[in-house]
Motif scaffolding. Structure first.
Motif, PDB file in Angstrom:
ATOM      1  N   ASN A  73     -36.516  42.294  -3.575  1.00  0.00           N
ATOM      2  CA  ASN A  73     -35.392  41.407  -3.282  1.00  0.00           C
ATOM      3  C   ASN A  73     -35.240  40.297  -4.302  1.00  0.00           C
ATOM      4  OD1 ASN A  73     -34.861  42.863  -0.963  1.00  0.00           O
ATOM      5  ND2 ASN A  73     -36.206  41.581   0.298  1.00  0.00           N
ATOM      6  N   SER A  91     -35.217  28.958   4.297  1.00  0.00           N
ATOM      7  CA  SER A  91     -34.690  29.600   3.090  1.00  0.00           C
ATOM      8  C   SER A  91     -33.185  29.372   2.965  1.00  0.00           C
ATOM      9  CB  SER A  91     -34.996  31.102   3.124  1.00  0.00           C
ATOM     10  OG  SER A  91     -36.381  31.341   3.178  1.00  0.00           O
ATOM     11  N   PHE A  93     -40.811  41.977  -1.015  1.00  0.00           N
ATOM     12  CA  PHE A  93     -40.414  40.699  -1.582  1.00  0.00           C
ATOM     13  C   PHE A  93     -39.996  40.857  -3.034  1.00  0.00           C
ATOM     14  CE2 PHE A  93     -41.873  36.598  -3.464  1.00  0.00           C
ATOM     15  CZ  PHE A  93     -40.910  35.816  -2.873  1.00  0.00           C
ATOM     16  N   SER A 128     -31.791  38.164  -4.557  1.00  0.00           N
ATOM     17  CA  SER A 128     -31.783  36.764  -4.151  1.00  0.00           C
ATOM     18  C   SER A 128     -31.382  35.861  -5.291  1.00  0.00           C
ATOM     19  CB  SER A 128     -33.161  36.360  -3.641  1.00  0.00           C
ATOM     20  OG  SER A 128     -33.504  37.126  -2.526  1.00  0.00           O
ATOM     21  N   SER A 173     -38.885  35.556   1.658  1.00  0.00           N
ATOM     22  CA  SER A 173     -38.135  35.177   0.464  1.00  0.00           C
ATOM     23  C   SER A 173     -38.205  33.690   0.159  1.00  0.00           C
ATOM     24  CB  SER A 173     -36.664  35.575   0.635  1.00  0.00           C
ATOM     25  OG  SER A 173     -36.089  34.886   1.737  1.00  0.00           O
TER      26      SER A 173
END
Length: 705
Positions: free
Chosen positions: A589, A210, A586, A593, A247
């Motif tokens: 976020n 990531s 997830f 993100s 992520s």
């Protein structure tokens, strides 16, 4: 020794001075022979004429560094490299980083990229070649190289190319390719992107992948100059989007979205096709734990198509046409094998995806024409096999049609689909199969025959019919024709109240009929006060203020039904399986993100602080650790009773395969499962205790038996 050092040290500068004098003489002769061309060079390329001896000295030093020759005037880090030409030390890396940050030396950039290549290919079979000069490094050196290059190299390359610090379009690189700066430094860009792609394929840690992909987003603009690398990056990003955890799917989506925005037509078609295919591969199998993640993947596809709606319409038209052709083939053949092509999760999830796309962009001129053919396909799927076993599938289709109607403000007749369900005998007679296990219609396409006779299935179906019919009527509860629209449903509901033998269903229908009558009275009172005709354009403004405030009886009733449905789904999640713990985190976020990373240095240090090195040994060890963790999680789930048979989710006699989920039997009976459990329990619980209690006697007795 000192004389030798001085002699060796003086030999190198004299060679560079000789080249400099020779080059000066050539320019002087050029000025005498062709003064016009010399003036042209002075106007357009002063760097060629205004040079000094240091330029030759730097180039020669770089060449000697690549050959591994000994330089007496080298720095301490370079002397350590000379002493051990097959190892990279922290001092060497720090000296290169300082030279880049302070002096902006191109030679240090080249050396660092060579070390970066060694780090990315560390442990490969090709790295065993004796021609490689730098092969070994410690984990700290590897972490330092990876973090510095991934964080700083984009800014370094942009400064060398004289590009803006961030952003840019495809045209920027296309113009840059015709300049000398590109010809001089493009190999550095290609080395950085190529080696980064290689290490992405070698990594197994989700957090490291990531971070690497997130940092490469800033350099994605350069991929327009390397079409082969661009195709490979798209393929890798799509793979991580479909199979990654945490992520990583979101980071992969943002990488693909940046590619589509910045590069345009060079990658749009490939990204649109690739992400749809990846979604189809992930939608073969659905259970409660995977439901939220699958919904997120569908939202990602819809979001990526937002980049270019005209091109997205072309792809959506082709894919929806494929679904229509499959349905037409099924209607012509009408065999059990052909029905499986439609009544499977892959086909239904594709309909869900395009329903979400039409609902998101239904107001746009590009996507609105897709609403009619999609509604026709969904209606055809709902009418394909009108039996009680496929009630979950029909309810799912009705839900999709209601969403399309609400987003496009178009009337779709879904009431007959729901009222026909109430007319079937399975919902009119008392349940003969007991209470039964709770049925989650969200993750079911078909139910078994014993489930049809249970009380829980009847309640789930009747309550869902009431909710969807109320949703349909609430959409037109402010229409001037609500009385005529609701007349037939009201008559059919009264007939169901008379025929049903279940008192709780009768009470539910009476309440819905009461709300329909109240809403009809509400609209008729307002309709008596207007003077326009039904075909007058003023009809659109009828009860417009009441619609904005949501004061109709049907709107208020639907609000309470939605709350009840949410409570019922929450109770199913709590009682059956702990659903989507990772997916919920997830989704939280997503917004965080999507923002730019303000402190990449800290994140890079945290990500690459482990002792991971790319290669066969560490990868195999890490995979073994992951396998052990998965086995432990599997055992814990089995002990807690979180694993369930998914016989209701799959069409009968249809075997589905998935890379992530195990294949379940079509219709395993609960009696067989209980027999298996009773066979397993004594072997696990009582056999060890027997040995402890009886010791050797127990063994002898066992043998005698």
């Amino acid at each position: 020794m000192m004389e030798r050092e001085e002699g060796d040290g003086g030999r190198r500068p004299s060679k560079s001075h000789g080249k400099a004098r020779e080059h000066k003489e050539q320019l002087e002769r050029l000025q005498e022979k062709d003064p016009e061309f010399y003036e042209f060079l002075r106007e357009h390329d002063k760097e060629l004429l205004e040079f000094n001896d240091d330029d030759f000295a730097d180039d020669n030093t770089q060449d000697m560094d690549e050959d591994g020759a000994v330089q007496p005037w080298a720095s301490a880090a370079e002397k350590e490299e000379i002493a051990s030409p097959r190892s990279i030390t922290m001092e060497m890396v720090d000296s290169w980083c300082n030279s880049i940050q302070e002096d902006k030396k191109v030679g240090a950039v080249r050396s660092l990229l060579k070390a970066f290549k060694t780090a990315c290919h560390y442990g490969d079979d090709k790295a065993d070649d004796s021609s490689s000069k730098l092969l070994t490094m410690s984990s700290n050196v590897f972490n330092r190289i990876m973090s510095f290059v991934l964080i700083e190299m984009d800014g370094i390359l942009r400064s060398l190319m004289k590009l803006p610090p961030s952003g840019g379009k495809r045209e920027t690189i296309m113009e840059l390719k015709n300049t000398k700066l590109w010809k001089k430094y493009h190999h550095l860009v290609k080395s950085y992107l190529g080696n980064s792609l290689h290490v992405l394929n070698e990594m197994t840690d989700t957090q490291m992948i990531s971070f690497t992909l997130q940092r490469l987003r800033y350099s994605s603009l350069f991929l327009v100059a390397f079409p082969s690398l661009l195709r490979r990056y798209i393929k890798v990003a799509l793979h991580f989007w479909g199979t990654g955890g945490g992520s990583l799917p979101l980071v992969s989506l943002l990488f693909l979205r940046d590619l589509c925005i910045r590069l345009g037509s060079d990658c749009l078609e490939e990204c649109f096709k690739g992400i749809y295919k990846a979604y189809v591969l992930n939608s073969r199998f659905v259970n409660v734990a995977k439901l939220q993640h699958l919904q997120f993947l569908g939202n990602c596809v819809v979001e990526l198509y937002r980049v270019d709606l005209p091109m997205a319409y072309q792809h959506a038209f082709v894919f929806i046409r494929q679904l229509a052709m499959i349905l037409r083939e099924v209607l012509n053949m009408k065999t059990k094998e052909s029905f499986r092509k439609v009544y499977e999760w892959k086909y239904i999830n594709c309909l869900e995806l395009w329903t979400a796309a039409v609902c998101a962009y239904g107001s746009e001129a590009e996507f609105r024409p897709l609403a009619y053919p999609l509604a026709q396909i969904i209606s055809g799927v709902a009418h394909l096999v009108p039996t009680a076993r496929y009630f979950p599938l029909r309810l799912r289709c009705v839900r999709m049609l209601n969403r399309i109607a609400a987003s496009t403000n178009t009337f779709i007749p879904v009431s007959l689909l729901l009222l026909d369900m109430l007319g079937m005998k399975e919902l009119n007679r008392p349940p003969s199969g007991g209470v039964g296990k709770a049925v989650d219609l969200r993750v079911s396409l078909k139910v078994s025959k014993p489930t049809l006779k249970t009380r829980s299935f009847q309640e789930a179906c009747v309550f869902s019919v009431v909710e969807e019919l109320a949703e349909h009527l609430a959409q037109w509860s402010y229409s001037v024709a609500f009385f005529e629209l609701s007349f037939v449903p009201a008559v059919r509901l009264r007939s169901f109240c008379k025929s049903t033998k279940v008192e709780r269903f009768r009470r539910e229908m009476k309440q819905l009929i009461h709300q329909i009558e109240a809403n009809s009275k509400f609209t008729n009172e307002k309709r008596a006060l207007v003077s326009f005709l039904p075909n007058d354009p003023a009809v659109t403004s009828f009860l417009e203020d009441e619609k904005k405030s949501g004061t109709s009886p049907m709107s208020k009733y639907v609000t309470t039904l939605r709350m009840r449905a949410q409570q019922r789904s929450d109770s199913l999640m709590e009682s059956s399986v702990l659903v989507g713990a990772e997916s919920s985190v997830f989704e939280k976020n997503i917004v965080e993100s999507n923002e730019e990373n303000d402190a990449p240095n800290e994140e890079g240090a945290a990500v690459f602080s482990s002792s991971w090195l790319p290669g066969k040994g560490p990868r195999s060890k890490q995979s073994e650790v992951e396998m052990k963790k998965k086995k432990k999680k599997r055992k814990l789930k089995e002990r807690r009773g979180e694993t369930q048979a998914l016989d209701e989710d799959i069409v009968e006699d249809l075997v589905l395969s998935s890379d992530e989920e195990p294949v379940m039997d079509d219709s395993p009976s609960p009696q067989k499962e209980s027999m298996r459990e009773t066979r397993r329990r004594p072997a696990k619980k009582y056999a060890p205790n027997k040995k402890k209690l009886f010791g050797n006697k127990g063994r002898k007795r066992k043998r005698a038996d």
